[in-house]
Structures are given as structure tokens and as C-alpha cells.
Motif scaffolding. Structure first.
Motif, PDB file in Angstrom:
ATOM      1  N   SER A   1       1.107  -1.394  -0.143  1.00 23.80           N
ATOM      2  CA  SER A   1       0.448  -0.180   0.014  1.00 23.80           C
ATOM      3  C   SER A   1       0.602   1.362  -0.686  1.00 23.80           C
ATOM      4  O   SER A   1       2.481   1.345   0.552  1.00 23.80           O
ATOM      5  CB  SER A   1      -1.064  -0.075   1.439  1.00 23.80           C
ATOM      6  N   LEU A   2       0.143   1.977  -0.440  1.00 21.47           N
ATOM      7  CA  LEU A   2       0.768   3.516   0.119  1.00 21.47           C
ATOM      8  C   LEU A   2       0.589   4.596   1.067  1.00 21.47           C
ATOM      9  O   LEU A   2      -0.721   4.560   0.982  1.00 21.47           O
ATOM     10  CB  LEU A   2       0.869   4.230  -1.632  1.00 21.47           C
ATOM     11  N   PHE A   3       1.549   5.318   1.387  1.00 22.42           N
ATOM     12  CA  PHE A   3       0.908   5.577   2.995  1.00 22.42           C
ATOM     13  C   PHE A   3       1.663   7.452   2.308  1.00 22.42           C
ATOM     14  O   PHE A   3       3.445   7.376   1.890  1.00 22.42           O
ATOM     15  CB  PHE A   3       1.368   6.165   3.748  1.00 22.42           C
ATOM     16  N   MET A   4       0.891   9.061   2.497  1.00 25.53           N
ATOM     17  CA  MET A   4       1.958   9.656   2.651  1.00 25.53           C
ATOM     18  C   MET A   4       2.291  10.118   4.696  1.00 25.53           C
ATOM     19  O   MET A   4       1.471  10.050   4.833  1.00 25.53           O
ATOM     20  CB  MET A   4       1.221  11.264   2.726  1.00 25.53           C
ATOM     21  N   VAL A   5       3.487  10.076   4.307  1.00 29.90           N
ATOM     22  CA  VAL A   5       4.227   9.676   5.465  1.00 29.90           C
ATOM     23  C   VAL A   5       5.040  11.495   5.699  1.00 29.90           C
ATOM     24  O   VAL A   5       5.863  11.422   5.110  1.00 29.90           O
ATOM     25  CB  VAL A   5       5.008   8.131   6.150  1.00 29.90           C
ATOM     26  N   ARG A   6       4.884  12.112   7.100  1.00 32.60           N
ATOM     27  CA  ARG A   6       5.441  13.161   7.711  1.00 32.60           C
ATOM     28  C   ARG A   6       6.157  13.007   8.284  1.00 32.60           C
ATOM     29  O   ARG A   6       5.730  11.916   9.099  1.00 32.60           O
ATOM     30  CB  ARG A   6       3.637  13.725   8.373  1.00 32.60           C
ATOM     31  N   LYS A   7       7.301  14.139   8.203  1.00 27.29           N
ATOM     32  CA  LYS A   7       8.770  13.484   9.131  1.00 27.29           C
ATOM     33  C   LYS A   7       7.490  14.045  10.542  1.00 27.29           C
ATOM     34  O   LYS A   7       6.982  14.613  11.015  1.00 27.29           O
ATOM     35  CB  LYS A   7      10.013  14.179   9.079  1.00 27.29           C
ATOM     36  N   GLY A   8       8.545  13.202  11.732  1.00 22.87           N
ATOM     37  CA  GLY A   8       8.532  12.682  13.100  1.00 22.87           C
ATOM     38  C   GLY A   8       8.204  12.534  13.790  1.00 22.87           C
ATOM     39  O   GLY A   8       9.736  11.270  13.335  1.00 22.87           O
ATOM     40  N   GLU A   9       8.309  12.165  15.213  1.00 18.54           N
ATOM     41  CA  GLU A   9       8.744  10.794  16.007  1.00 18.54           C
ATOM     42  C   GLU A   9       9.163   9.128  14.717  1.00 18.54           C
ATOM     43  O   GLU A   9       8.118   8.274  14.169  1.00 18.54           O
ATOM     44  CB  GLU A   9       8.108  10.479  16.932  1.00 18.54           C
ATOM     45  N   GLY A  10      10.267   9.354  15.104  1.00 17.17           N
ATOM     46  CA  GLY A  10      10.731   7.252  14.626  1.00 17.17           C
ATOM     47  C   GLY A  10      11.194   7.147  12.807  1.00 17.17           C
ATOM     48  O   GLY A  10      11.022   6.967  12.539  1.00 17.17           O
ATOM     49  N   TYR A  11      10.595   8.998  12.695  1.00 21.89           N
ATOM     50  CA  TYR A  11      11.045   8.801  11.292  1.00 21.89           C
ATOM     51  C   TYR A  11      12.630   9.601  11.153  1.00 21.89           C
ATOM     52  O   TYR A  11      12.475  10.722  10.823  1.00 21.89           O
ATOM     53  CB  TYR A  11      10.049   9.825  10.458  1.00 21.89           C
ATOM     54  N   THR A  12      13.681   8.514  10.391  1.00 20.19           N
ATOM     55  CA  THR A  12      14.942   9.439  10.584  1.00 20.19           C
ATOM     56  C   THR A  12      15.442   9.278   9.322  1.00 20.19           C
ATOM     57  O   THR A  12      15.257   8.977   8.556  1.00 20.19           O
ATOM     58  CB  THR A  12      15.787   8.795  11.214  1.00 20.19           C
ATOM     59  N   THR A  13      16.234  10.021   8.683  1.00 19.31           N
ATOM     60  CA  THR A  13      17.288  10.756   7.663  1.00 19.31           C
ATOM     61  C   THR A  13      18.076   9.883   7.859  1.00 19.31           C
ATOM     62  O   THR A  13      19.668  10.750   8.542  1.00 19.31           O
ATOM     63  CB  THR A  13      17.374  11.774   6.912  1.00 19.31           C
ATOM     64  N   GLY A  14      19.059   9.044   6.854  1.00 18.72           N
ATOM     65  CA  GLY A  14      20.351   8.568   7.320  1.00 18.72           C
ATOM     66  C   GLY A  14      21.486   9.892   6.353  1.00 18.72           C
ATOM     67  O   GLY A  14      21.060  11.086   6.172  1.00 18.72           O
ATOM     68  N   ASN A  15      22.432   9.476   6.695  1.00 19.08           N
ATOM     69  CA  ASN A  15      24.097  10.562   5.730  1.00 19.08           C
ATOM     70  C   ASN A  15      23.334  10.507   4.223  1.00 19.08           C
ATOM     71  O   ASN A  15      22.765   9.947   3.309  1.00 19.08           O
ATOM     72  CB  ASN A  15      24.846   9.374   6.009  1.00 19.08           C
ATOM     73  N   GLN A  16      23.850  11.666   3.994  1.00 18.38           N
ATOM     74  CA  GLN A  16      23.528  11.652   2.394  1.00 18.38           C
ATOM     75  C   GLN A  16      24.862  10.583   1.394  1.00 18.38           C
ATOM     76  O   GLN A  16      25.501  10.427   1.852  1.00 18.38           O
ATOM     77  CB  GLN A  16      24.407  13.422   1.754  1.00 18.38           C
ATOM     78  N   LEU A  17      23.949  10.170   0.617  1.00 13.48           N
ATOM     79  CA  LEU A  17      24.462   9.421  -0.021  1.00 13.48           C
ATOM     80  C   LEU A  17      25.798  10.154  -1.806  1.00 13.48           C
ATOM     81  O   LEU A  17      24.917  11.579  -1.689  1.00 13.48           O
ATOM     82  CB  LEU A  17      23.376   8.168  -1.260  1.00 13.48           C
ATOM     83  N   ASP A  18      27.141  10.211  -1.639  1.00 15.39           N
ATOM     84  CA  ASP A  18      27.844  10.665  -2.246  1.00 15.39           C
ATOM     85  C   ASP A  18      27.573  10.783  -3.674  1.00 15.39           C
ATOM     86  O   ASP A  18      28.475   9.433  -4.410  1.00 15.39           O
ATOM     87  CB  ASP A  18      29.069  10.740  -1.886  1.00 15.39           C
TER      88      ASP A  18
END
Ligand SMILES: Cc1cc2nc3c(=O)[nH]c(=O)nc-3n(C[C@H](O)[C@H](O)[C@H](O)COP(=O)(O)OP(=O)(O)OC[C@H]3O[C@@H](n4cnc5c(N)ncnc54)[C@H](O)[C@@H]3O)c2cc1C
Length: 384
Positions: free
Chosen positions: A188-205
Motif C-alpha cells: 500500500s502507499l502512505f503519505m508519511v510526514r516527518k516525526g517521531e521514529g522517522y529519521t534520515t541517514g547520511n547523504q549518499l555521495d
């Protein structure tokens, strides 16, 4: 040959897009490339200018410009000036996320998401690819589990354009509780807004398009309201497939535009530079190369223009979109390579637009579905 595709309205929109590009992008682009990031002000400025969420109906804050020629004009303007990372960022937002919300989102979902996408206050990403699932999206392992009125999403995504700078992602997640390769109705598809538990990793070079941020994303029991499920549960893969023609058309437009821009830059360069007492363009090899390239550029433009017309008429099917993406991205790859060669050593120096265009064009045969997958889609259609 003059292209027949555009009318007066599109040319007026082109003037506005060109002015925006010169004013709001050009003075800063080199810095964004060094930062590996574009600022949020770019998005809100683009929103104010009416360059985002073009197809959003007026009732949700947009202009209802469903004519794809306007999107094409915008992409062409960014390609012309080698601001391809801006083109990519807007493409993900407008050609990839938006069509799903317009086609399958409930009124409530549209009401909550679309006005921000038009104004640039909500910047979105497409989060489908995972470390173990790119071409084969049935291998997606990110899971969403129902919890009362919400869903809890856990998993990892990679290569997510706008992933750091953006606010939310259109996430493809497994909802049938299964493991292993899923079935057609497992996702299924979800619109997920940044918030608790949602983290971004490092930039890929990345090797090119550096101004566009592309990180990994991690979801650890991210709580998403049921209202942010896009369309129906279990239909995610069908929705992705349904909207892919627009994404692939956007890649074809970018490929065609970058090939044209690099061809024109190379004509100028080879007229300016001399060797053996002659201009580079006066060598027969240069003229033959440029003759072939111009022919390919014009053929590609005609093909892409025909695909845009088909899209506007609701007739661009999956195989046609795959073919035009395949053709235009392969031409962009080949044209930028040959134009780089005509620049000699300067073509290898990043200060020269052809070097940046070569690296940017290299992505086009890979993302939005690799060209091997395009051939597979087309070949299956032929085989019946
Ligand atoms: C800069 C960048 C930006 C991106 N942005 C996004 C984004 O915003 N959101 C997102 O979700 N994804 C994004 N992607 C991911 C992109 O769509 C995938 O990289 C692409 O779909 C290929 O998947 P993969 O990398 O896992 O390659 P793989 O699927 O592992 O493929 C490896 C090789 O095998 C070939 N192959 C695979 N299956 C077949 C087959 N059936 N027949 C023949 N050959 C096959 C492929 O063509 C390729 O050559 C981005 C990628 C890059 C590099």
C-alpha cells in the motif's frame, strides 16, 4: 526544424520560468552543489511563482494546469541552464508524488496535502526503493501494521531524492503481514510526514546532480493516520504502475532537453577553440559528429513531443512511456559523452557545463526504472 508542440501560453510560461531560473536559481546553484542541498526558500519562491503542483485543481490551491506541456517547459528551462538537480527535485514532487494523490487520494487527503505542495511549504519525496529492492518492488520489506485508527510503519528506504530537505514521503510498504517476495496486492502507499521514529541517514555521495539531497530513510514504528493511506489498502503496486508513465515521460523530457542544451553548447565551444590553425568545428570529424548529434536531438524531440501529446490525450500507455524513456535517456547518455569528447580536456573539468551534464544524464538510464526494465516492459508487450 521548428517544434510544433508549444503555443503562446506555453511560451509565456517559459519566459516566467526562465526569469525565475535566472533570478532565484543561477546565482546560488554552485553553492547548492557544494552543500549537496537546496534551501527551502527555493521551494516557497517557486510556489509563489506558480511553478509547483501545476496539475492541482483550483479548489485545492492550484491552477489546474493538467496540460503536460507546462511541466515540460519547466524541465526544459532547468536543463538548458544545467540546473538539472532543481529539475529532478521538482520532478519527484510534481511528476511522481502528486499524480498518486490526485488519482487515488480521498478529498480529505487532498485537502490536507495539496495546498502545501502547491505553495512549496510541503516538499515531498518518493520512497519506494530499498537496499534490497529497486527494480523488483515486490521485494519491498518496509511494513505497515494497522494499530486502531493508525498504521505503524517500520523499515528502511534508500536513494530518496528530497529525503533530507523534504517534509514527507510517499512510502510503499507491505501491508499483508507476509515476508519474502510479495504479491500484487501485498503493498500500500502512505503519505508519511516527518516525526517521531522517522529519521534520515547520511547523504549518499552521488557522482552528479549533487545539489539534490539523496539520503537513506529509516522508519521505526512511525505512526501514520489511516487517513494518510493513499487510496485503498493492497493497491499500492497497481497505483505505482498506473502513474509511472508520467514519471517516465518527465525523464524523457529531461533527457531530450539536456541533449539539446549540450549540443548547442558544443557548437559554441568548437567554434571558439582552435587547433592546427583551424577551429575545432572545421575538422571533418567534428562536423560529422555534430551532424549526427543534431539529427538525434531532433528525432528525440519529435518523439518526446509526440509522447507529451499522447499523455495529454490520456493515451500514453506503459509500453509507450517505457519506449520514450528508453530512447531519450540513451540519447542523452550518448550525446553528452560525444559532446564531452569534442571539448577535449576541458570536457573533463567540472567548471564546464558539459561535464556536469554528462554526470547528470548518466542517471537517466538508471532511475525511474532502469533501461533494462524498460526493455522488459516493451518486450513483454510485444510477446503478448
Ligand atoms: C540518484 C538517484 C536518485 C534516485 N531517486 C529515487 C527516489 O527519489 N525514490 C526512490 O524510490 N528511488 C530512487 N532511486 C532508485 C532507483 O529508482 C533505483 O536505483 C532503480 O530503480 C534500480 O534499482 P537498484 O538500484 O536496486 O538496481 P537493481 O534492481 O539491483 O539492478 C541492478 C542491475 O540489474 C538489472 N536488472 C534488474 N532486474 C532485471 C531484469 N528483470 N532483467 C534484466 N536486468 C535486470 C538492472 O537493470 C541493473 O542494471 C534513485 C536512484 C538514484 C541513483
Amino acid at each position: 526544424m521548428r517544434r510544433q508542440l508549444f503555443e503562446e501560453d506555453h511560451e509565456m510560461f517559459r519566459e516566467m520560468a526562465a526569469e525565475f531560473n535566472v533570478r532565484a536559481v543561477a546565482p546560488h546553484y554552485a553553492q547548492w552543489d557544494r552543500d549537496h542541498m537546496m534551501p527551502r526558500e527555493l521551494w516557497t519562491a517557486a510556489g509563489e511563482q506558480g511553478l509547483l503542483g501545476l496539475a492541482v485543481p483550483e479548489e485545492f490551491g492550484g491552477l489546474g494546469m493538467t496540460d503536460y506541456r507546462f511541466r515540460a517547459v519547466l524541465d526544459e528551462e532547468f536543463a538548458k541552464s544545467n540546473h538539472l538537480a532543481v529539475g529532478l527535485a521538482f520532478h519527484l514532487h510534481d511528476d511522481m508524488v502528486l499524480p498518486h494523490l490526485l488519482a487515488y487520494g480521498s478529498e480529505d487527503l487532498k485537502q490536507r496535502w495539496l495546498p502545501g505542495m502547491v505553495s512549496g511549504e510541503t516538499v515531498t519525496s518518493v520512497a519506494w526503493t530499498e537496499p534490497g529492492a529497486g527494480s523488483d518492488l515486490r521485494g519491498v520489506r518496509t511494513k505497515a501494521v494497522r494499530d486502531g485508527d493508525d498504521w505503524l510503519i517500520t523499515g528502511q528506504k534508500t536513494f530518496i531524492g528530497n529525503g533530507i530537505s523534504g517534509d514527507a514521503a510517499l512510502v510503499l510498504a507491505r501491508t499483508d503481514g507476509g515476508s519474502g517476495r510479495g504479491g500484487a496486492e501485498s503493498f500500500s502507499l502512505f503519505m508519511v510526514r516527518k516525526g517521531e521514529g522517522y529519521t534520515t541517514g547520511n547523504q549518499l555521495d552521488k557522482m552528479g546532480l549533487k545539489a539534490s539531497d539523496t539520503p537513506e530513510l529509516f522508519f521505526d514504528n512511525v505512526r501514520v493516520p489511516h487517513a494518510d493511506l493513499v487510496g485503498e489498502e493492497g493497491q499500492g503496486l497497481r497505483y505505482c504502475a498506473g502513474q509511472l508513465p508520467q514519471g517516465r515521460l518527465g525523464i524523457a523530457v529531461a533527457g531530450s532537453a539536456v541533449a539539446r542544451a549540450v549540443y548547442e553548447a558544443t557548437v559554441r565551444y568548437t567554434k571558439d577553440r582552435n587547433a592546427f590553425g583551424e577551429r575545432i568545428i572545421d575538422f571533418q570529424n567534428s562536423r560529422f559528429e555534430l551532424a549526427d548529434i543534431l539529427t538525434e536531438v531532433e528525432v528525440t524531440e519529435s518523439y518526446v513531443d509526440r509522447a507529451i501529446t499522447a499523455f495529454n490525450a490520456g493515451e500514453l500507455d506503459a509500453s509507450s512511456a517505457a519506449r520514450v524513456k528508453l530512447w531519450a535517456s540513451e540519447r542523452a547518455k550518448s550525446v553528452t559523452d560525444r559532446c564531452l569528447q569534442l571539448h577535449g580536456g576541458y570536457g573533463y573539468i567540472m567548471e564546464y557545463p558539459v561535464a556536469q551534464a554528462f554526470l547528470a544524464a548518466r542517471l537517466l538510464t538508471i532511475f525511474g526504472g532502469t533501461n533494462e526494465i524498460m526493455r522488459d516492459v516493451v518486450g513483454r508487450g510485444i510477446a503478448g
